[in-house]
Write an enzyme that holds these catalytic residues in place. Structure first.
Site, mmCIF file in Angstrom:
data_model
loop_
_atom_site.group_PDB
_atom_site.id
_atom_site.type_symbol
_atom_site.label_atom_id
_atom_site.label_comp_id
_atom_site.label_asym_id
_atom_site.label_seq_id
_atom_site.Cartn_x
_atom_site.Cartn_y
_atom_site.Cartn_z
ATOM 1 C CB ALA A 128 -0.911 -0.019 1.225
ATOM 2 C CD GLU B 265 -0.659 -8.087 7.775
ATOM 3 O OE1 GLU B 265 -1.269 -7.277 8.505
ATOM 4 O OE2 GLU B 265 -0.094 -9.091 8.200
ATOM 5 C CG LEU B 266 -6.951 -7.045 3.965
ATOM 6 C CD1 LEU B 266 -8.151 -7.878 3.621
ATOM 7 C CD2 LEU B 266 -6.186 -6.626 2.712
ATOM 8 N N GLY C 95 -3.370 -3.581 1.963
ATOM 9 C CA GLY C 95 -4.152 -2.499 1.385
ATOM 10 C C GLY C 95 -5.572 -2.537 1.909
ATOM 11 C CB SER C 96 -8.612 -0.982 0.555
ATOM 12 O OG SER C 96 -8.518 -1.562 -0.738
ATOM 13 N N GLY D 109 -8.414 -6.661 -0.672
ATOM 14 C CA GLY D 109 -8.194 -7.960 -0.040
ATOM 15 C C GLY D 109 -9.257 -8.980 -0.417
ATOM 16 C CD GLU E 203 -8.897 1.746 6.892
ATOM 17 O OE1 GLU E 203 -9.203 1.318 5.752
ATOM 18 O OE2 GLU E 203 -7.815 1.488 7.431
ATOM 19 C CB CYS F 208 -3.178 -0.313 8.640
ATOM 20 S SG CYS F 208 -1.565 -0.793 9.255
ATOM 21 N N GLY G 78 2.265 2.276 15.850
ATOM 22 C CA GLY G 78 3.683 2.273 16.210
ATOM 23 C C GLY G 78 4.164 0.941 16.747
HETATM 24 P P1 NAD Z 1 -5.345 -0.067 -1.996
HETATM 25 O O1 NAD Z 1 -6.153 -1.268 -1.647
HETATM 26 O O2 NAD Z 1 -5.969 0.974 -2.840
HETATM 27 O O3 NAD Z 1 -3.998 -0.521 -2.757
HETATM 28 C C1 NAD Z 1 -3.060 -1.376 -2.146
HETATM 29 C C2 NAD Z 1 -2.316 -2.162 -3.208
HETATM 30 O O4 NAD Z 1 -3.199 -3.112 -3.812
HETATM 31 C C3 NAD Z 1 -1.756 -1.316 -4.347
HETATM 32 O O5 NAD Z 1 -0.478 -1.799 -4.686
HETATM 33 C C4 NAD Z 1 -2.756 -1.562 -5.472
HETATM 34 O O6 NAD Z 1 -2.212 -1.373 -6.758
HETATM 35 C C5 NAD Z 1 -3.124 -3.003 -5.230
HETATM 36 N N1 NAD Z 1 -4.432 -3.440 -5.758
HETATM 37 C C6 NAD Z 1 -5.565 -2.703 -5.888
HETATM 38 N N2 NAD Z 1 -6.564 -3.480 -6.345
HETATM 39 C C7 NAD Z 1 -6.055 -4.733 -6.496
HETATM 40 C C8 NAD Z 1 -6.610 -5.992 -6.932
HETATM 41 N N3 NAD Z 1 -7.889 -6.116 -7.305
HETATM 42 N N4 NAD Z 1 -5.802 -7.075 -6.947
HETATM 43 C C9 NAD Z 1 -4.512 -6.984 -6.560
HETATM 44 N N5 NAD Z 1 -3.932 -5.826 -6.167
HETATM 45 C C10 NAD Z 1 -4.695 -4.710 -6.120
HETATM 46 O O7 NAD Z 1 -4.845 0.555 -0.598
HETATM 47 P P2 NAD Z 1 -4.058 1.926 -0.325
HETATM 48 O O8 NAD Z 1 -4.986 3.078 -0.504
HETATM 49 O O9 NAD Z 1 -2.755 1.920 -1.051
HETATM 50 O O10 NAD Z 1 -3.697 1.766 1.235
HETATM 51 C C11 NAD Z 1 -4.586 2.089 2.271
HETATM 52 C C12 NAD Z 1 -5.240 0.845 2.843
HETATM 53 O O11 NAD Z 1 -4.237 -0.111 3.216
HETATM 54 C C13 NAD Z 1 -5.998 1.140 4.133
HETATM 55 O O12 NAD Z 1 -7.203 0.428 4.120
HETATM 56 C C14 NAD Z 1 -5.070 0.625 5.229
HETATM 57 O O13 NAD Z 1 -5.716 0.283 6.420
HETATM 58 C C15 NAD Z 1 -4.467 -0.573 4.544
HETATM 59 N N6 NAD Z 1 -3.190 -0.977 5.147
HETATM 60 C C16 NAD Z 1 -3.186 -2.097 5.932
HETATM 61 C C17 NAD Z 1 -2.008 -2.491 6.569
HETATM 62 C C18 NAD Z 1 -1.999 -3.702 7.466
HETATM 63 O O14 NAD Z 1 -0.921 -4.190 7.770
HETATM 64 N N7 NAD Z 1 -3.134 -4.218 7.887
HETATM 65 C C19 NAD Z 1 -0.830 -1.756 6.369
HETATM 66 C C20 NAD Z 1 -0.867 -0.621 5.546
HETATM 67 C C21 NAD Z 1 -2.072 -0.246 4.932
#
Ligand code: NAD
Length: 491
Positions: free
Chosen positions: A140, A244-245, A222-223, A227, A377, A278, A439
């Site tokens: 992300a 890890e969402l 990511g989101s 996920g 969120e 996150c 943190g």
């Molecule tokens: P995002 O879901 O928009 O993108 C994350 C990644 O997924 C990017 O590399 C994107 O290109 C890729 N992606 C998007 N759609 C996809 C698909 N259909 N298949 C495969 N890959 C795809 O998230 P973001 O805006 O970059 O980050 C913010 C989100 O990430 C928040 O929801 C945050 O809570 C979460 N996050 C979670 C953790 C954790 O460890 N739980 C850590 C950091 C961020």
């Protein structure tokens, strides 16, 4: 030698920095064919790398960690340019990469299995752990290098080849890290070509990695929306994933809480990184007896925070990632008002200096209850504050959302602290006492339950997810006794 940021060639799609919205590079996304070829190269690299003894694999990670030490300041600047977190927080993120490397080096001598009692005479039973195959990391924007290092340093140590699909919004630091890892591999005789590859592109490239059966393990950060897509694709081919969402993290403030700790812990967790972690604190559940006083103190603390250019010293919080993120922030505040909330702060700032960037003041929102917006969120600095009467009610409120990443309780009451961390307490992957929700240190397993995905990316014994476990039963007798006393004497 400086850092190589090779993605920033001309042509392709523009990449912006959130600091002022200007274009800092261009991305040429992978095609389906180039992604396919990269996976094939990774399979070939894996067949060589798995044969290298793991302490030697750890040596490669040590080299990379040392390169990160040498280039910590430059990498930190790139992290700030990429995602807008303050330089101080960016240094913390690069330090996390270095720490994970140290952790992985130690791990490279401790990939141990069990020996297990066997019911058959003169037999031995043991577990052995083997490299798995091709590991792919989707990361992300908000932790542009640390999240990658959590998975990839462990995966490489465990004998896997690795592919990285960083966020399309944060490519400078990703490219620089991949360059440093390539440099570490350069004169390392046992490192095969293409042991680690970086693929630029959007969700379609990530989706292709998820769908490909040659990818043995995919870690996706990511989101929750992303996920869900990755999980269903990987499940359809019976593959393995670590998810890890999103989080929707709460802290409970009890009457006995040390107010100084509360103010510092809550302010950092809610407003640090402009609420774009996150683990950012999004819900504050406060005992009714201390609610009004604490809200007054937090309003003052929030109003004293300096929001500004994250490259400048003394700034507490930088911008949101882009203007669409600010629209979502504003929409969430509007919805909160419509659901009975009172909003303090939350206005756009520095619009004249940075018209193409999204600087906002952190918002403190008094809510009558956990309405629908509180269950959502929103990736920005919004802290919803609610009241509770009993500790059981507070824990139920903590657990009432669909996400299950991080949580905290502030209390000097041992019974409340123990209840919160017990099986009857917080249902999150992280449950803290007297510190905020964000943190985390690298030594503990990191991840969350429910819609956060259930994955654990790094720390503790998570290396097991990056390896293949074999149970070996070895017969050193001249007899062939069958398990469970079964008889089969045909011969
Ligand atoms: P995002 O879901 O928009 O993108 C994350 C990644 O997924 C990017 O590399 C994107 O290109 C890729 N992606 C998007 N759609 C996809 C698909 N259909 N298949 C495969 N890959 C795809 O998230 P973001 O805006 O970059 O980050 C913010 C989100 O990430 C928040 O929801 C945050 O809570 C979460 N996050 C979670 C953790 C954790 O460890 N739980 C850590 C950091 C961020």
């Amino acid at each position: 030698m400086g850092l190589d940021v090779s993605f920033s060639r001309s042509g392709g799609l523009p990449v912006h920095t959130p600091v002022d919205g200007s274009v800092i590079g261009a991305m040429n996304p992978e095609t389906a064919a180039s992604t396919d070829a990269a996976i094939e190269r990774a399979v070939a690299a894996f067949t060589q790398w798995r044969a290298v003894p793991s302490p030697r694999r750890g040596e490669l990670i040590r080299r990379f960690g040392n390169l990160c030490r040498d280039h910590k300041e430059e990498l930190s600047c790139l992290v700030t340019l990429d995602c807008g977190k303050t330089l101080d927080e960016a240094r913390g993120e690069v330090q996390e990469v270095i720490d994970i490397c140290d952790f992985a080096v130690g791990l490279s001598r401790q990939l141990h299995g069990l020996s297990i009692a066997t019911e058959r005479p003169n037999h031995r039973m043991a577990e052995t752990w083997h490299p798995l195959g091709v590991f792919a990391q989707i990361s992300a924007f908000n932790f542009p290098v640390a999240v990658w290092s959590w998975g990839t340093m462990i995966a490489l140590t465990c004998g896997n080849a690795a592919i990285w699909k960083p966020s399309e919004k944060s490519l400078l630091s990703a490219s620089a890290c991949a360059g440093l890892l390539a440099r570490a591999c350069e004169d390392f005789a046992e490192a095969p070509a293409h042991l680690h590859q970086i693929l630029t592109g959007g969700g379609d490239v990530g989706a292709q990695l998820a769908a490909d059966p040659r990818v043995s393990l995919i870690s996706a950060t990511g989101s929750t929306r992303m996920g869900r897509s990755v999980a269903s694709t990987v499940a359809a081919r019976l593959g393995r994933s670590i998810l890890e969402l999103g989080g929707n993290n709460a802290a409970i403030v009890t009457p006995s809480a040390n107010r100084e700790l509360v103010l510092r812990g809550v302010t950092f967790s809610a407003a640090g990184t402009s609420g774009q972690r996150c683990t950012s604190l999004r819900r504050l559940i406060v005992h009714e007896s201390v609610h009004d006083e604490l809200v007054g103190q937090l309003k003052r603390a929030f109003s004293q925070l300096r929001v500004g250019n994250p490259l400048e010293p003394g700034v507490h919080a930088g911008p949101l990632i882009d203007l669409p993120a600010m629209e979502m922030f504003n929409a969430a505040l509007d919805q909160a008002r419509a659901e009975g909330g009172t909003v303090h702060g939350g206005q756009r700032v520095l619009a004249e200096d940075y018209p193409d960037a999204a600087y906002v003041a952190p918002a403190l929102v008094e809510m009558p209850s956990q309405t629908p917006i509180v269950h959502t969120e929103t990736f920005g600095p919004i802290l919803y504050v609610m009241r509770y009467r009993t500790i059981e009610e507070a824990i139920a409120m903590n657990n009432a959302v669909l996400q299950g990443l991080s949580s905290a309780i502030f209390t000097d009451n041992m019974r409340e602290a123990e209840l919160f961390t017990s099986s009857l307490g917080s249902d999150c992957g992280i449950a803290n006492v007297n510190i905020g929700t964000s943190g985390a240190e690298i030594g503990g397993a990191f991840g969350g339950e429910k819609e956060t995905g259930g994955g654990r990316a790094s720390g503790s014994d998570t290396w097991k997810a990056y390896m293949r476990r074999a149970t070996n039963t070895i017969n050193y007798s001249t007899d062939l006794p069958l398990a469970q006393g079964v008889r089969f004497d045909a011969a």
